[in-house]
Design an enzyme around this catalytic site. Structure first.
Site, PDB file in Angstrom:
ATOM      1  CD  GLU A 119      -3.113   1.401   2.299  1.00 23.03           C
ATOM      2  OE1 GLU A 119      -2.207   0.558   3.183  1.00 23.03           O
ATOM      3  OE2 GLU A 119      -3.819   2.068   2.182  1.00 23.03           O
ATOM      4  CB  ALA A 126       0.629  -2.340  11.766  1.00 25.13           C
ATOM      5  CG  ASN A 141      -0.426  -7.186   4.255  1.00 23.65           C
ATOM      6  OD1 ASN A 141      -0.414  -5.822   3.394  1.00 23.65           O
ATOM      7  ND2 ASN A 141       0.708  -7.028   5.130  1.00 23.65           N
ATOM      8  CD  GLU A 160      -2.894  -1.723  10.626  1.00 17.47           C
ATOM      9  OE1 GLU A 160      -3.614  -1.831   9.729  1.00 17.47           O
ATOM     10  OE2 GLU A 160      -2.359  -0.707  11.301  1.00 17.47           O
ATOM     11  CD  GLU A 162      -5.558   3.788   6.780  1.00 18.02           C
ATOM     12  OE1 GLU A 162      -6.242   3.302   7.870  1.00 18.02           O
ATOM     13  OE2 GLU A 162      -4.635   2.978   6.037  1.00 18.02           O
TER      14      GLU A 162
HETATM   15 ZN   LIG Z   1      -4.868   2.066   8.770  1.00 20.71          ZN
END
Ligand SMILES: [Zn+2]
Length: 1021
Positions: free
Chosen positions: A292, A426, A429, A462, A484
């Protein structure tokens, strides 16, 4: 992704806290480790000179005439923007005379003009399509389309000019085989991509970056016939085009197969290598991925845009002694050659390329099952004893989210892996979350209360992404905030629900304050902003997408109520699972629940499509409360300053009063006009808006600041700690804006001796430190000393009361850590004496004596002031196996007052051998904080700009932070000019970056602040 926070107090103007870091070089750990040698979418993005116009080319190849045209142009040395204007421009070069002709020419000019005219006319005639002079004329199609195509690396025309991929081909499935070699540090790969054709075409355009492609073929699913295909590369856009020998038909599936090889990257992007030492001090290699936002393309050719979701079957070869991990569970392992095996993973769910991940390394793990999924935490063998806390936390959070979203985690396994060198905090994925070691490993001897909170927060963030981001993904990077902002909101919400003892809501409050600082600048941007280039996309990873995004959602959640909000989220996840969404889709889902009682879309659009936030001014007259909104914006006198003061937000105001100040009597009022009047049922002694700072706005109480100052003085617990912190923040912000005096701000915090809560104390300390720091760095040492004296007056007793232990609630421990680190850094009270004694005992025990983890940084900071202490600390840094301890050591090492040591640290971190490059932005941040270091840090950045931007991308969060830290304490015109001219001397691209504009605006504000406040401070202190 979690940006990486370094917990250092921000300097004046405070852009944003640092969070990321970056990359290793090839670390030669065989060497003595710790020798300390103090010795566009459209064409605008193209370089004009590299392109030419191909008229009417459409989907077809260039014909010979067109190619001849191109070569003729090259021969003549002309720069063709397009055929017509190119010629016009070429002509104008020769046309010296403003009236546009060759009038009154010299003989030489005449000759030149004539020659040029002849060439030009011949060219025009030569270049016009042959059909121009035929009876039939040209086919209409050839005249209507004028597209500009760039040149591929082999000189042929590349059939696509845009940064975004064409929509005519979509990927369905990838078969990816990788052969990484941890000895040669290279990898070979082959990918077979099944695509579906949406519009007839002869080209398949996809992404590839830095890959050495050796072969490409296209196979039709119908005919099953494989044909070699020509491929063209256009590196500027990271694109390749695989050209089919014949038209690809609508609705049909084809398989594009590509074979390639590359080096494991020495950056933090793509498929990258990390060197580390094992238990026996032997150098080992670790390979991991970070895709990313735009780096999947550097590990395999792919359609690297988030909306192009597909399934993935991944096979990876490895040394039989190593392990591999990928998004899905392992299906089979088969031998390949002697000592080499191939792991095959199950086919993934439909997902975006940026979420694909794999790791090849020597790993150990612990595992637990929950609700049908196996949760495992992995680390290199010497760290596996530090993964227990993460496993417990991950299991609890996974269970919480499944209940909250009313949707199971869809994979059979979830791996969390500590990566020895990692740029961000972090990365989420799907099924394989990668972490920096400090955000996953908890060591009970060396990890502090704040470390525990950090690890919990990052795991919570995450894990929330497994739904928000992975299951439902933003369609394009302009809406990164959907991923986000949501993960950040859920991070704090989940922590409050599952780990209330961590008091994470107070951390969130501090983050909102910081985001607002960035958002109050003219260089800010709307949460949802158009982006195209890679720098623009990387710049979206900032406090606004994360924190502002989250606080807007928090405000909505409070306004809608918890249950309605949760129901809206469920609808959103169900409506869009395995697909992509835009901001509007979220509002539509919420509207399904509000069912016409409230138009969430209308309300939220006023917040996400506009930068900045409102300032609400409150005037109280008896029972009548007048409220008025305007834009909160620092005004800097520059040519680029724009005002949009008339903008209207729909603000869900909340307030409490002296009649009823408990949470259950919070009142709400939607202010959707410029001004309004609220009538209270009775007269009140005081009113406080923005309860617990759950709304994203600043409140100015006009005449009522005095009432609130008195309230704090006489009965501060009538307000919650968050409300008290909010008042402190708002009044200092208003004084910077010139709406309120600094004197009133100092009066408001006069009550602090009575304060015992962490949030208001840390906010006040932060505000005063900003002032101190700016004065100290700008030749006002005497005044700075008086500010420090005021700090000591307000906080001295609190500092003295702190014990050098790890006792108490988490909030008390956190306050202790903040106060003692501050006191030892600035040599306040007898902090350094106590800390130095403890450091010396620790040094005598050769580092075996245990230190209280919460005050460890304060002790190391004091110890690092002496040369012997610093050397010893560096030695211990190199041998420590606790990342939590190492991060405290590196910050203490960087807090030295010896400039040679500062330079050594920055240089070595940039090289990445003794000190990992992931630490560099922390080091620069700490160096920038000190008087001997702040000019040095900027010099270092200037001198190493090329290396820095090669190692960390130009738009990356690491570079954003490095620039912010190294320039944010400048407050002179000379520095302003220097920073401006430095970036102007770089590419045009650099000077247009948002963080560069932010740095310049910040210096201007600092200058303004000094001009306005110096005299006042002289009187006040
Ligand atoms: Zn994030």
């Amino acid at each position: 992704m979690t940006l990486h926070s370094n917990r250092i107090q921000l300097p004046r103007n405070m852009i944003e806290n640092s969070m990321f870091e970056e990359e290793p070089d090839v670390v030669d750990l065989a060497k003595e480790p710790c020798l300390h040698p103090l010795e566009p979418d459209e064409v605008e993005y193209e370089p004009r000179s590299s392109r030419l116009l191909v008229r009417g080319l459409g989907e077809h190849e260039m014909d010979d005439d067109e190619q001849d045209y191109e070569s003729s142009a090259k021969l003549l040395g002309m720069s063709f923007m397009n055929r017509s204007s190119g010629l016009r421009n070429s002509m104008s070069v020769y046309r010296q005379n403003p009236n546009g002709s060759c009038s009154v020419p010299s003989t030489r000019t005449m000759v030149v003009c004539t020659v040029v005219l002849v060439i030009a006319v011949s060219l025009i005639i030569y270049l016009l399509p042959k059909c121009t002079f035929t009876k039939e004329g040209c086919h209409k199609k050839n005249h209507t389309m004028e597209l500009i195509y760039p040149l591929a690396s082999n000189g042929k025309v590349f059939p696509w000019a845009k940064i975004r991929l064409p929509p005519d081909v979509v990927p369905l499935h990838y078969d990816l085989v990788l052969q990484p070699n941890l000895t040669t540090l290279k990898f070979a790969g082959s990918v077979k991509i099944v695509v579906n054709i949406i519009q007839v075409t002869q080209k398949i355009v996809l992404h590839s970056s830095g890959l050495n492609i050796t072969k490409a073929t296209i196979t039709s699913a119908e005919v099953r016939e494989t044909k070699p295909a020509e491929f063209l590369e256009y590196p500027l856009h990271d694109q390749i085009a695989v050209m089919a020998p014949e038209a690809l038909l609508v609705g049909q599936n084809y398989t594009v197969s590509i074979e390639y090889s590359s080096n494991l990257s020495d950056t933090y992007y793509g498929f990258y290598k990390i060197s580390y030492k094992d238990e026996n001090s032997k150098q080992r290699w670790f390979a991991a991925t970070q895709f990313e936002p735009l780096a999947a393309r550097s590990a395999f050719p792919c359609f690297d845009e988030p909306a192009f979701k597909a399934t993935f079957l991944i096979k990876i070869e490895r040394d039989e002694k190593l392990s591999t991990l990928s998004n899905m569970p392992k299906k089979a392992t088969t031998p390949v050659t002697d000592g080499i095996v191939q792991d095959e993973f199950f086919v993934s769910l439909k997902m975006s390329t940026y979420l694909v991940a794999f790791v090849v390394a020597d790993l150990e793990n612990i595992t637990r099952e929950t609700n049908g999924s196996l949760v495992s935490v992995y680390a290199i063998p010497q760290h596996v004893n530090q993964v227990g806390y993460a496993l417990n936390t991950a299991v609890k959070l996974l269970e919480f989210y499944q209940k909250y979203f009313l949707m199971n985690y869809p994979l059979e396994k979830l791996d969390l892996v500590a990566i020895p060198d990692f740029q961000s905090g972090a990365m989420e994925n799907w099924g394989l979350i990668t972490f920096r070691e400090t955000t996953l490993l908890f060591d009970s001897n060396t990890s502090s209360a704040m470390d525990k909170k950090l690890i919990t927060a990052v795991i919570a963030h995450e894990l929330a992404h497994q739904w928000f981001g992975n299951l439902v993904t933003m369609e394009w990077w302009n809406d990164l905030w959907l991923n986000e902002g949501f993960a950040t909101l859920m991070e704090y919400f989940a922590m409050e629900e599952i780990f209330p003892e961590l008091h994470s809501d107070e951390d969130f409050l501090n983050l909102i304050f910081k985001a607002m600082t960035k958002d109050s600048l003219n260089s800010s941007h709307p949460v949802s902003s158009a982006v195209q280039s890679s720098e623009q996309i990387e710049e979206m990873f900032d406090a606004l997408s994360y924190i502002k995004g989250a606080s807007l959602l928090l405000m909505l959640k409070q306004y809608l109520t918890k249950d309605v909000f949760q129901a809206g989220i469920e609808v959103y996840l169900r409506n869009h699972n395995y697909g992509s969404a835009q901001s509007d889709d979220l509002w539509d889902s919420m509207n399904e629940i509000t069912n016409g009682t409230l138009d969430v879309k209308k309300l939220m659009k006023t917040w996400i499509l506009h930068k900045g936030f409102p300032l609400v001014t409150v005037v109280r007259k008896g029972k009548i409360i007048s409220v008025q909104q305007e834009k909160f914006l620092y005004h800097v006198e520059t040519e680029n300053w724009t005002s949009d003061a008339s903008y209207l937000w729909h603000i869900p105001l909340t307030y409490i009063t002296s009649s009823c100040n408990f949470t259950h009597c919070t009142n709400a009022y939607l202010l959707d006009q410029k001004s309004a009047v609220i009538e209270l049922p009775e007269e009140v002694e005081w009113i406080k808006f923005n309860v617990d700072m759950n709304g994203y706005y600043v409140v100015h109480y006009a005449e009522d600041w005095k009432t609130l100052t008195d309230l704090l003085k006489n009965n501060h617990t009538a307000l919650s700690p968050k409300d008290r912190a909010n008042l402190i923040n708002n009044i200092f912000r208003l004084s910077s804006l010139g709406k309120e005096s600094l004197e009133k701000a100092f009066e408001l915090i006069g009550y602090l001796k009575k304060e015992s809560s962490t949030a208001p104390l840390t906010q006040a300390l932060f505000q005063l430190s900003l002032i101190y720091s700016l004065l100290e760095k700008n030749s006002e040492q005497q005044l700075a000393a008086r500010v420090m004296h005021r700090i000591e007056h307000l906080f001295g007793d609190k500092i003295d009361q702190q014990r050098w232990t790890d006792d108490g609630t988490l909030s008390e421990r956190e306050l202790r850590s903040t106060l003692l680190t501050f006191a030892c850094t600035h040599n306040v009270r007898n902090c350094r004496t106590t800390a130095t004694e403890m450091f010396e005992k620790w040094m005598k025990s050769n580092g075996t004596r245990s230190l209280p983890s919460d005050v460890m940084k304060a002790i190391f900071t004091a110890g690092a002031k002496s040369s012997d202490g610093w050397e010893f600390l560096l030695k211990m840094y190199c041998s420590s196996v606790s990342e939590a301890e190492k991060s405290k050591m590196i910050e203490a090492l960087a807090s030295t007052e010896d400039v040679r040591k500062m330079i050594w640290l920055m240089q070595n971190s940039l090289e990445g051998e003794v000190i990992r490059a992931q630490e560099l932005s922390h080091i620069i941040a700490t160096v920038s904080q000190s008087l001997p270091g702040y000019l040095l840090a900027w010099d270092f950045v200037k001198e190493n700009w090329k290396k820095l931007t090669r190692k960390f991308h130009l738009g990356s969060y690491t570079i954003q932070n490095i620039i912010s830290w190294s320039t944010s304490q400048f407050a002179t015109k000379a520095h302003l000019l220097e920073v401006k001219s430095f970036f102007e001397s770089k590419s045009e691209e650099s000077s247009q970056l948002r963080y560069v504009k932010e740095a310049i605006e910040t210096i201007q504000l600092n200058i303004q602040w000094m001009e306005r406040n110096l005299a006042k401070l002289q009187e006040l202190l």
